[in-house]
Structure formats: C-alpha cells, structure tokens
Scaffold this active site. Sequence first.
Site, PDB file in Angstrom:
ATOM      1  CE  LYS A 198      -2.663  -1.543   3.661  1.00  0.00           C
ATOM      2  NZ  LYS A 198      -2.620  -1.257   4.977  1.00  0.00           N
ATOM      3  CE  LYS A 253      -1.679   3.019   7.257  1.00  0.00           C
ATOM      4  NZ  LYS A 253      -2.755   3.291   7.390  1.00  0.00           N
TER       5      LYS A 253
END
Length: 129
Positions: free
Chosen positions: A44, A46
């Site tokens: 992601k 992230k």
Amino acid sequence: MKTVLTYGTFDLFHIGHLNLLKRARELGDKLIVAVSTDEFNATKGKTTLMPFEHRVELVRSVRFVDEVIAESNWEQKISDVQQHKVDVFVMGSDWQGKFDFLKPYCDVVYLPRTDNVSSTELKKAIQVF
Ligand code: C2G
C-alpha cells in the site's frame, strides 16, 4: 455468541484506535482484530514506525480484544468473515461504504472516527522533538 471483526494498521497505537476497538467490542460478545502485516503495508506504500509484531502485541494486550489475526491482503475479508463466523464487520467512518460488499455475509458498521488524533499526526509531532 456474537462475533465482531475489524481491520487496521494500529501504528503508534492511540486513543482513536482504542475508542474504535472499545465500541466495536460493544457490538458483540467477541472481538477479533486483523492487524496489517509489514509486507501488506508495503504493497500500500505505507510504512509504519512499529513492526507488525509490536502492533500485534499492543492490540492483543487490550483487555476487550479476544483474538488477533494477520491482514496480509485486500482479498481475505470474505473468507475471514466466513471462517470466523463473523456477525458484525466494523470499520471507522473514513472507510464509509468501502466494505459494503460484505453485507451479504454479515452486518457492516462504520463508526465515527475520533477527532484530532491519527498515526500520521503523531509521526509529525514526534519528528518535531
Ligand atoms: N480510527 C479512528 N479514529 C482515529 C484513527 C483511526 O476511529 N482517529 C479507526 C480507523 O477508522 C480504523 C481503525 O481505527 O477503523 C484503525 O485505523 P488505522 O490503523 O489507520 O487503519 P487503516 O490504516 O485505515 O487500515 O483493510 C483495512 C485496513 O487495514 C485499515
């Protein structure tokens, strides 16, 4: 036995996470929390300050969390709901509508987020010190 399931990253575990878990637990008798793995977060784009193992241990230590599982992809939710015989799927309101595809399998509840706190804001605040 009414089982509740929710998902999250839970980086820098904070009051917003705790409020969500507390209210999720109040919707049933058992709360299962799926914590995103470092590998899934990487997909992601992230990054987290806390590794998966720490985030799991912190969530598992919350007295009204009954079980912690790993979230390693976007596709596992339906099978998780079926495997764990989930009655209620819960997410914060920032995800409003995003998981309505689960409605044929269980109740889907979006709870209001806690204002003025987020992992992102905490990271910015930490960098200042
Ligand atoms: N949350 C909240 N209030 C905040 C911050 C977060 O209610 N101030 C809720 C979010 O809405 C979410 C849960 O706490 O339901 C976990 O938040 P994150 O760790 O930010 O989770 P997220 O990165 O959104 O991951 O497949 C779904 C993802 O795993 C969700």
